[in-house]
Design an enzyme around this catalytic site. Structure first.
Site, PDB file in Angstrom:
ATOM      1  N   THR A 103     -40.822 -23.109 -21.675  1.00  0.00           N
ATOM      2  CA  THR A 103     -40.202 -24.406 -21.956  1.00  0.00           C
ATOM      3  C   THR A 103     -40.925 -25.113 -23.102  1.00  0.00           C
ATOM      4  O   THR A 103     -40.286 -25.607 -24.038  1.00  0.00           O
ATOM      5  CB  THR A 103     -40.233 -25.285 -20.686  1.00  0.00           C
ATOM      6  OG1 THR A 103     -39.474 -24.616 -19.672  1.00  0.00           O
ATOM      7  CG2 THR A 103     -39.636 -26.660 -20.944  1.00  0.00           C
TER       8      THR A 103
ATOM      9  N   GLN B 210     -36.689 -13.669 -21.797  1.00  0.00           N
ATOM     10  CA  GLN B 210     -36.141 -12.600 -20.945  1.00  0.00           C
ATOM     11  C   GLN B 210     -36.231 -11.231 -21.601  1.00  0.00           C
ATOM     12  O   GLN B 210     -36.099 -10.216 -20.924  1.00  0.00           O
ATOM     13  CB  GLN B 210     -34.671 -12.899 -20.595  1.00  0.00           C
ATOM     14  CG  GLN B 210     -34.475 -14.084 -19.675  1.00  0.00           C
ATOM     15  CD  GLN B 210     -34.990 -13.859 -18.260  1.00  0.00           C
ATOM     16  OE1 GLN B 210     -35.172 -12.724 -17.806  1.00  0.00           O
ATOM     17  NE2 GLN B 210     -35.238 -14.939 -17.558  1.00  0.00           N
TER      18      GLN B 210
ATOM     19  N   SER C  64     -42.992 -16.231 -22.301  1.00  0.00           N
ATOM     20  CA  SER C  64     -43.505 -16.879 -21.087  1.00  0.00           C
ATOM     21  C   SER C  64     -44.205 -15.850 -20.212  1.00  0.00           C
ATOM     22  O   SER C  64     -43.726 -14.726 -20.060  1.00  0.00           O
ATOM     23  CB  SER C  64     -42.343 -17.515 -20.317  1.00  0.00           C
ATOM     24  OG  SER C  64     -42.794 -17.970 -19.062  1.00  0.00           O
TER      25      SER C  64
ATOM     26  N   HIS D   7     -44.829 -15.827 -16.785  1.00  0.00           N
ATOM     27  CA  HIS D   7     -44.402 -15.508 -15.413  1.00  0.00           C
ATOM     28  C   HIS D   7     -43.115 -14.702 -15.328  1.00  0.00           C
ATOM     29  O   HIS D   7     -42.709 -14.303 -14.245  1.00  0.00           O
ATOM     30  CB  HIS D   7     -44.323 -16.783 -14.557  1.00  0.00           C
ATOM     31  CG  HIS D   7     -43.158 -17.678 -14.846  1.00  0.00           C
ATOM     32  ND1 HIS D   7     -42.080 -17.750 -13.997  1.00  0.00           N
ATOM     33  CD2 HIS D   7     -42.910 -18.540 -15.843  1.00  0.00           C
ATOM     34  CE1 HIS D   7     -41.217 -18.651 -14.480  1.00  0.00           C
ATOM     35  NE2 HIS D   7     -41.702 -19.143 -15.597  1.00  0.00           N
TER      36      HIS D   7
ATOM     37  N   CYS E  29     -33.271 -23.020 -12.555  1.00  0.00           N
ATOM     38  CA  CYS E  29     -33.398 -24.450 -12.880  1.00  0.00           C
ATOM     39  C   CYS E  29     -32.138 -25.207 -12.526  1.00  0.00           C
ATOM     40  O   CYS E  29     -32.153 -26.403 -12.314  1.00  0.00           O
ATOM     41  CB  CYS E  29     -33.681 -24.641 -14.353  1.00  0.00           C
ATOM     42  SG  CYS E  29     -34.400 -23.208 -15.111  1.00  0.00           S
TER      43      CYS E  29
HETATM   44  C1  LIG Z   1     -37.657 -18.937 -17.694  1.00  0.00           C
HETATM   45  C2  LIG Z   1     -37.109 -19.166 -19.049  1.00  0.00           C
HETATM   46  C3  LIG Z   1     -37.596 -20.196 -19.867  1.00  0.00           C
HETATM   47  C4  LIG Z   1     -38.635 -21.177 -19.381  1.00  0.00           C
HETATM   48  O1  LIG Z   1     -39.900 -20.603 -19.300  1.00  0.00           O
HETATM   49  P1  LIG Z   1     -41.010 -21.342 -18.357  1.00  0.00           P
HETATM   50  O2  LIG Z   1     -42.253 -20.556 -18.633  1.00  0.00           O
HETATM   51  O3  LIG Z   1     -40.523 -21.225 -16.959  1.00  0.00           O
HETATM   52  O4  LIG Z   1     -41.107 -22.749 -18.825  1.00  0.00           O
HETATM   53  C5  LIG Z   1     -37.058 -20.352 -21.122  1.00  0.00           C
HETATM   54  N1  LIG Z   1     -36.095 -19.526 -21.574  1.00  0.00           N
HETATM   55  C6  LIG Z   1     -35.603 -18.528 -20.834  1.00  0.00           C
HETATM   56  C7  LIG Z   1     -34.543 -17.635 -21.391  1.00  0.00           C
HETATM   57  C8  LIG Z   1     -36.080 -18.311 -19.544  1.00  0.00           C
HETATM   58  O5  LIG Z   1     -35.571 -17.331 -18.796  1.00  0.00           O
END
Ligand SMILES: *Cc1c(COP(=O)(O)O)cnc(C)c1O
Length: 377
Positions: free
Chosen positions: A70, A177, A197, A199, A323
């Site tokens: 994010t 992703q 990201s 996680h 979300c």
């Molecule tokens: C999960 C996700 C995010 C957000 O990442 P966070 O680390 O949870 O803030 C942004 N873009 C996509 C495509 C995601 O799947």
């Protein structure tokens, strides 16, 4: 419990946890301190920066650690628009982006920017031609995700990057992703900024990274100390950064094997649905989607009711993204694809990781089919 919601988050890999462990107690120096404890912490951060850079074929100096995907998305979009006011106030994105991109764009609209939101086709993809057609003399930035988080649709990033470059427009892609599943080479892709990201690839939550191509003018989102070459103030998340470095390195090493396994899990599940439910199941993911995500509609069965039943049976999946699920709002991604209302209402996302097994998938498929039949009666 069968966890089929890996696009929402993944389990931390044991190797990642082990690598982080020392940085939660023994190594606690502030990476900005010049004494020995600080230098040890600094060295760990720079090692992780090299790991992240290598995974996407970038230079270490082009990696900025953030608090997650994010923040990486916000920093990219707001940072480029705020950093280049002389270039204009227009940016182009798509209506299927993650909320981190969409709400950052909406915020910029409040500050006087103009945003064009392109709708994907029914296949969940935008074309480079459609993006190029929206470029204006005052367009500063294009932001299109590498892989959509609800359908797995892979976007034509190289072609969009080419159009952006021809017009002197910066190009950001949310690759949250895609990382760990697709080969990502920032030069081959032609992107100027790329979000990652931790996680989503078996790393910890609350850590991410933004690739910013050198020479790009970019205003920081967080103002503070001179951390991250003054591009992101704040004492670094040392254990998180170490975890992200190891997680992304492992993801790249294991990618081919894992993806083959995930593809066979996805195919097995889809085949079971089609065999047992015939034409009352419709696939919303395109045939060439990333196999980590399978989005299907069980026509006549409201998604929230099915999810509740599956949860009670120990199977975890999602409607829309994490979300937005729970809000009972229809998926903005499937709506942007202009799918009919019934298909949107009954859409479920199953998302796989290398931790899933064939046993899990065959058990889940059986239970899902039974629940769908029960709810249809
Ligand atoms: C999960 C996700 C995010 C957000 O990442 P966070 O680390 O949870 O803030 C942004 N873009 C996509 C495509 C995601 O799947």
């Amino acid at each position: 419990m069968i966890y089929l919601d890996n696009a929402a988050t993944t389990a931390v890999a044991p190797e990642v946890r082990a690598a982080m462990e020392p940085y939660l107690h023994d190594v606690y120096g502030n990476p900005s301190s010049v004494h020995q404890a600080g230098r040890t912490a600094r060295a760990a951060i720079e090692r992780a920066r090299e790991q992240v850079a290598k995974a996407i074929h970038a230079k270490p100096a082009e990696i900025v650690f953030t608090s997650g995907g994010t923040e990486a998305d916000n920093a990219a979009i707001i940072g480029v628009m705020m950093g280049n006011p002389e270039k204009g106030k227009h940016l182009i994105t798509t209506a299927m982006e993650h909320k981190a991109v969409l709400t950052a764009c909406e915020w910029l609209e409040k500050l006087g920017c103009e945003v064009t939101y392109l709708s994907p086709g029914a296949d969940g993809k935008v074309s480079a031609e459609a993006v190029a057609a929206e470029i204006r003399p005052d367009t500063v930035l294009i932001s299109v995700m590498t892989v959509n988080n609800e359908t797995g649709a892979i976007q034509p990033i190289q072609e969009i990057a080419k159009a952006a470059r021809e017009h002197g427009v910066y190009f950001h892609s949310d690759a949250v992703q895609a990382a760990g599943a697709l080969e990502l080479d920032v030069d081959l892709l032609g992107v100027d900024l790329l979000s990652l990201s931790g996680h989503k690839l078996h790393g910890p939550k609350g850590i991410g990274a933004l690739y910013v191509r050198s020479q790009i003018k970019f205003a920081p989102l967080l103002h503070g100390g001179s951390q991250e070459r003054k591009l992101r103030g704040g004492t670094e998340n040392l254990p998180g950064i170490v975890g992200l470095g190891v997680a992304i390195e492992r993801a790249v090493e294991e990618r081919a094997d894992k993806l083959a396994k995930i593809r066979s899990l996805r195919d097995e599940m889809l085949a079971a649905f089609e065999r047992e439910l015939g034409d009352t199941v419709v696939t919303n993911s395109p045939a060439d989607a990333l196999p980590t995500i399978l989005n299907v509609s069980f026509l006549g069965v409201p998604a929230e009711r099915l999810l509740m039943n599956l949860d009670m049976a120990g199977i975890m999946a999602a409607s829309g993204s994490a979300c937005t699920s729970g809000s009972l709002q229809p998926s903005h991604v499937l709506e942007a694809m202009a799918l009919d209302e019934e298909r949107v209402r009954s859409a479920i996302r199953f998302s796989f990781s290398g931790h899933n097994t064939h046993d899990e998938v065959s058990t889940a498929a059986e239970k899902i089919v039974a629940a769908v039949r029960r709810l249809k009666r």
